[in-house]
Design a protein around this motif. Structure first.
Motif, PDB file in Angstrom:
ATOM      1  N   ALA A  31      39.612  44.885  35.295  1.00 11.06           N
ATOM      2  CA  ALA A  31      40.151  44.703  33.942  1.00 11.06           C
ATOM      3  C   ALA A  31      41.416  43.844  33.979  1.00 11.06           C
ATOM      4  O   ALA A  31      41.587  42.950  33.130  1.00 11.06           O
ATOM      5  CB  ALA A  31      40.441  46.061  33.306  1.00 11.06           C
ATOM      6  N   PHE A  32      42.287  44.085  34.941  1.00 10.18           N
ATOM      7  CA  PHE A  32      43.488  43.252  35.065  1.00 10.18           C
ATOM      8  C   PHE A  32      43.114  41.808  35.417  1.00 10.18           C
ATOM      9  O   PHE A  32      43.769  40.861  34.954  1.00 10.18           O
ATOM     10  CB  PHE A  32      44.463  43.819  36.091  1.00 10.18           C
ATOM     11  CG  PHE A  32      45.304  44.943  35.565  1.00 10.18           C
ATOM     12  CD1 PHE A  32      46.170  44.748  34.490  1.00 10.18           C
ATOM     13  CD2 PHE A  32      45.240  46.207  36.138  1.00 10.18           C
ATOM     14  CE1 PHE A  32      46.944  45.782  33.994  1.00 10.18           C
ATOM     15  CE2 PHE A  32      46.014  47.247  35.643  1.00 10.18           C
ATOM     16  CZ  PHE A  32      46.869  47.037  34.572  1.00 10.18           C
ATOM     17  N   ALA A  33      42.060  41.628  36.214  1.00 10.31           N
ATOM     18  CA  ALA A  33      41.603  40.270  36.528  1.00 10.31           C
ATOM     19  C   ALA A  33      41.163  39.551  35.254  1.00 10.31           C
ATOM     20  O   ALA A  33      41.476  38.366  35.068  1.00 10.31           O
ATOM     21  CB  ALA A  33      40.455  40.317  37.542  1.00 10.31           C
ATOM     22  N   ILE A  34      40.473  40.250  34.375  1.00  9.86           N
ATOM     23  CA  ILE A  34      40.049  39.658  33.102  1.00  9.86           C
ATOM     24  C   ILE A  34      41.268  39.264  32.275  1.00  9.86           C
ATOM     25  O   ILE A  34      41.335  38.148  31.738  1.00  9.86           O
ATOM     26  CB  ILE A  34      39.143  40.637  32.325  1.00  9.86           C
ATOM     27  CG1 ILE A  34      37.811  40.807  33.055  1.00  9.86           C
ATOM     28  CG2 ILE A  34      38.927  40.166  30.885  1.00  9.86           C
ATOM     29  CD1 ILE A  34      36.974  41.974  32.567  1.00  9.86           C
ATOM     30  N   GLY A  40      45.454  32.712  31.863  1.00 11.93           N
ATOM     31  CA  GLY A  40      45.513  31.477  32.644  1.00 11.93           C
ATOM     32  C   GLY A  40      45.990  31.656  34.071  1.00 11.93           C
ATOM     33  O   GLY A  40      46.173  30.673  34.783  1.00 11.93           O
ATOM     34  N   ASN A  41      46.181  32.883  34.521  1.00  9.77           N
ATOM     35  CA  ASN A  41      46.611  33.163  35.906  1.00  9.77           C
ATOM     36  C   ASN A  41      45.373  33.314  36.792  1.00  9.77           C
ATOM     37  O   ASN A  41      45.059  34.398  37.268  1.00  9.77           O
ATOM     38  CB  ASN A  41      47.454  34.433  35.960  1.00  9.77           C
ATOM     39  CG  ASN A  41      48.687  34.354  35.112  1.00  9.77           C
ATOM     40  OD1 ASN A  41      49.255  33.285  34.944  1.00  9.77           O
ATOM     41  ND2 ASN A  41      49.105  35.474  34.561  1.00  9.77           N
ATOM     42  N   LEU A  42      44.678  32.194  37.011  1.00 11.42           N
ATOM     43  CA  LEU A  42      43.382  32.259  37.675  1.00 11.42           C
ATOM     44  C   LEU A  42      43.476  32.664  39.143  1.00 11.42           C
ATOM     45  O   LEU A  42      42.614  33.390  39.639  1.00 11.42           O
ATOM     46  CB  LEU A  42      42.655  30.916  37.528  1.00 11.42           C
ATOM     47  CG  LEU A  42      42.455  30.423  36.087  1.00 11.42           C
ATOM     48  CD1 LEU A  42      41.634  29.144  36.071  1.00 11.42           C
ATOM     49  CD2 LEU A  42      41.823  31.496  35.221  1.00 11.42           C
ATOM     50  N   GLU A  43      44.504  32.228  39.838  1.00 13.15           N
ATOM     51  CA  GLU A  43      44.650  32.601  41.250  1.00 13.15           C
ATOM     52  C   GLU A  43      44.887  34.104  41.399  1.00 13.15           C
ATOM     53  O   GLU A  43      44.350  34.737  42.301  1.00 13.15           O
ATOM     54  CB  GLU A  43      45.789  31.815  41.916  1.00 13.15           C
ATOM     55  CG  GLU A  43      45.506  30.338  42.088  1.00 13.15           C
ATOM     56  CD  GLU A  43      45.764  29.513  40.822  1.00 13.15           C
ATOM     57  OE1 GLU A  43      46.333  30.050  39.832  1.00 13.15           O
ATOM     58  OE2 GLU A  43      45.386  28.335  40.810  1.00 13.15           O
ATOM     59  N   LEU A  44      45.688  34.674  40.500  1.00 14.68           N
ATOM     60  CA  LEU A  44      45.913  36.119  40.543  1.00 14.68           C
ATOM     61  C   LEU A  44      44.625  36.870  40.214  1.00 14.68           C
ATOM     62  O   LEU A  44      44.319  37.894  40.834  1.00 14.68           O
ATOM     63  CB  LEU A  44      47.033  36.525  39.575  1.00 14.68           C
ATOM     64  CG  LEU A  44      47.377  38.013  39.528  1.00 14.68           C
ATOM     65  CD1 LEU A  44      47.713  38.568  40.916  1.00 14.68           C
ATOM     66  CD2 LEU A  44      48.539  38.256  38.560  1.00 14.68           C
ATOM     67  N   LEU A  46      41.603  35.882  40.903  1.00 10.92           N
ATOM     68  CA  LEU A  46      40.806  35.818  42.131  1.00 10.92           C
ATOM     69  C   LEU A  46      41.228  36.905  43.112  1.00 10.92           C
ATOM     70  O   LEU A  46      40.387  37.638  43.640  1.00 10.92           O
ATOM     71  CB  LEU A  46      40.977  34.441  42.772  1.00 10.92           C
ATOM     72  CG  LEU A  46      40.365  34.276  44.154  1.00 10.92           C
ATOM     73  CD1 LEU A  46      39.486  33.041  44.197  1.00 10.92           C
ATOM     74  CD2 LEU A  46      41.459  34.159  45.203  1.00 10.92           C
ATOM     75  N   LEU A  47      42.508  37.050  43.316  1.00 11.99           N
ATOM     76  CA  LEU A  47      43.029  38.063  44.229  1.00 11.99           C
ATOM     77  C   LEU A  47      42.646  39.468  43.766  1.00 11.99           C
ATOM     78  O   LEU A  47      42.201  40.305  44.567  1.00 11.99           O
ATOM     79  CB  LEU A  47      44.547  37.936  44.357  1.00 11.99           C
ATOM     80  CG  LEU A  47      45.237  38.949  45.262  1.00 11.99           C
ATOM     81  CD1 LEU A  47      44.756  38.806  46.703  1.00 11.99           C
ATOM     82  CD2 LEU A  47      46.749  38.788  45.177  1.00 11.99           C
ATOM     83  N   LEU A  48      42.783  39.743  42.493  1.00  9.93           N
ATOM     84  CA  LEU A  48      42.469  41.072  41.962  1.00  9.93           C
ATOM     85  C   LEU A  48      40.985  41.400  42.116  1.00  9.93           C
ATOM     86  O   LEU A  48      40.623  42.544  42.420  1.00  9.93           O
ATOM     87  CB  LEU A  48      42.892  41.168  40.494  1.00  9.93           C
ATOM     88  CG  LEU A  48      44.400  41.147  40.251  1.00  9.93           C
ATOM     89  CD1 LEU A  48      44.701  40.985  38.763  1.00  9.93           C
ATOM     90  CD2 LEU A  48      45.064  42.393  40.818  1.00  9.93           C
ATOM     91  N   ILE A  49      40.117  40.410  41.945  1.00  9.33           N
ATOM     92  CA  ILE A  49      38.678  40.647  42.117  1.00  9.33           C
ATOM     93  C   ILE A  49      38.369  40.993  43.569  1.00  9.33           C
ATOM     94  O   ILE A  49      37.587  41.911  43.844  1.00  9.33           O
ATOM     95  CB  ILE A  49      37.855  39.431  41.644  1.00  9.33           C
ATOM     96  CG1 ILE A  49      37.993  39.268  40.123  1.00  9.33           C
ATOM     97  CG2 ILE A  49      36.380  39.589  42.031  1.00  9.33           C
ATOM     98  CD1 ILE A  49      37.495  37.940  39.588  1.00  9.33           C
ATOM     99  N   PHE A  50      39.006  40.313  44.516  1.00 10.97           N
ATOM    100  CA  PHE A  50      38.751  40.623  45.918  1.00 10.97           C
ATOM    101  C   PHE A  50      39.329  41.981  46.322  1.00 10.97           C
ATOM    102  O   PHE A  50      38.734  42.696  47.129  1.00 10.97           O
ATOM    103  CB  PHE A  50      39.237  39.510  46.839  1.00 10.97           C
ATOM    104  CG  PHE A  50      38.271  38.365  46.886  1.00 10.97           C
ATOM    105  CD1 PHE A  50      36.949  38.559  47.244  1.00 10.97           C
ATOM    106  CD2 PHE A  50      38.668  37.089  46.560  1.00 10.97           C
ATOM    107  CE1 PHE A  50      36.045  37.520  47.280  1.00 10.97           C
ATOM    108  CE2 PHE A  50      37.778  36.035  46.585  1.00 10.97           C
ATOM    109  CZ  PHE A  50      36.460  36.248  46.946  1.00 10.97           C
ATOM    110  N   ILE A  51      40.444  42.378  45.749  1.00  7.59           N
ATOM    111  CA  ILE A  51      40.971  43.722  46.022  1.00  7.59           C
ATOM    112  C   ILE A  51      40.037  44.768  45.400  1.00  7.59           C
ATOM    113  O   ILE A  51      39.812  45.832  45.983  1.00  7.59           O
ATOM    114  CB  ILE A  51      42.425  43.867  45.529  1.00  7.59           C
ATOM    115  CG1 ILE A  51      43.347  42.911  46.299  1.00  7.59           C
ATOM    116  CG2 ILE A  51      42.910  45.304  45.703  1.00  7.59           C
ATOM    117  CD1 ILE A  51      44.754  42.828  45.748  1.00  7.59           C
TER     118      ILE A  51
END
Length: 179
Positions: A31-34, A40-44, A46-51
């Motif tokens: 949800a935070f990744a969404i 517009g924080n696309l790199e963050l 990406l990181l949240l999805i991998f975590i």
């Protein structure tokens, strides 16, 4: 009930809550990744999805190790998977490269989400036999998220093709052994 019985019951409840807490961590990270994708924080994102993928792996391991698999846990895991590996990666890729394609980009983004939901629903009603049918949404979501790293090299058509291929792989009838 004896003290030993109370301790065993408490121990099992704690183990169950650990697995559920990891699942809820997974859905929260998705949800935070969404939210970060929208901002517009696309790199963050990406990181949240991998975590979230790590939390997903750990919750399954905890449930199997402690032998606390339950129908509630299975359903909760699917709900978190559609958020973390269906919606979040699809929106990330839409924002990163598909938005310029307009309706076609939006359609393929939604197609991926719908196929992921179908795959999870089919998984939930199918007896586990040591095989996966179709590509698991977690794997599809991680592949899609990983493709974001090629954002500066890939054209929107590459992302479009990737979304369509992953969508059909998730709902495909091929079987492969679980690891």
């Amino acid at each position: 009930m004896s003290l030993q019985g109370v301790l065993e019951s408490t121990k099992k409840k704690c183990k169950t809550q650990l697995a559920n807490a990891l699942t809820l961590t997974n859905i929260s990270l998705g949800a935070f990744a969404i939210i970060h994708t929208i901002k517009g924080n696309l790199e963050l994102s990406l990181l949240l999805i991998f975590i979230a993928a790590l939390a997903d792996r750990l919750d399954g391991m905890a449930a199997r190790k402690f032998q606390i698999e339950s129908e509630l846990g299975k359903q909760l895991d699917s709900m978190s998977d559609i958020i973390s590996f269906g919606v979040a990666p699809a929106l990330l890729i839409y924002q990163a490269g598909l938005a310029p394609l307009g309706a076609l980009g939006a359609f393929c983004t939604v197609l991926y989400m719908v196929c992921g939901a179908f795959r999870l629903a089919r998984f939930n009603i199918t007896e586990s036999s040591g095989y996966f049918t179709g590509l698991p949404i977690t794997a599809a979501g991680c592949i899609l998220t990983l493709s974001f790293l090629g954002n500066t090299f890939f054209s929107p058509l590459v992302y479009l093709l990737l979304l369509v291929v992953l969508s059909f792989l998730m709902i495909g009838n091929f079987r492969w052994r679980k690891i």
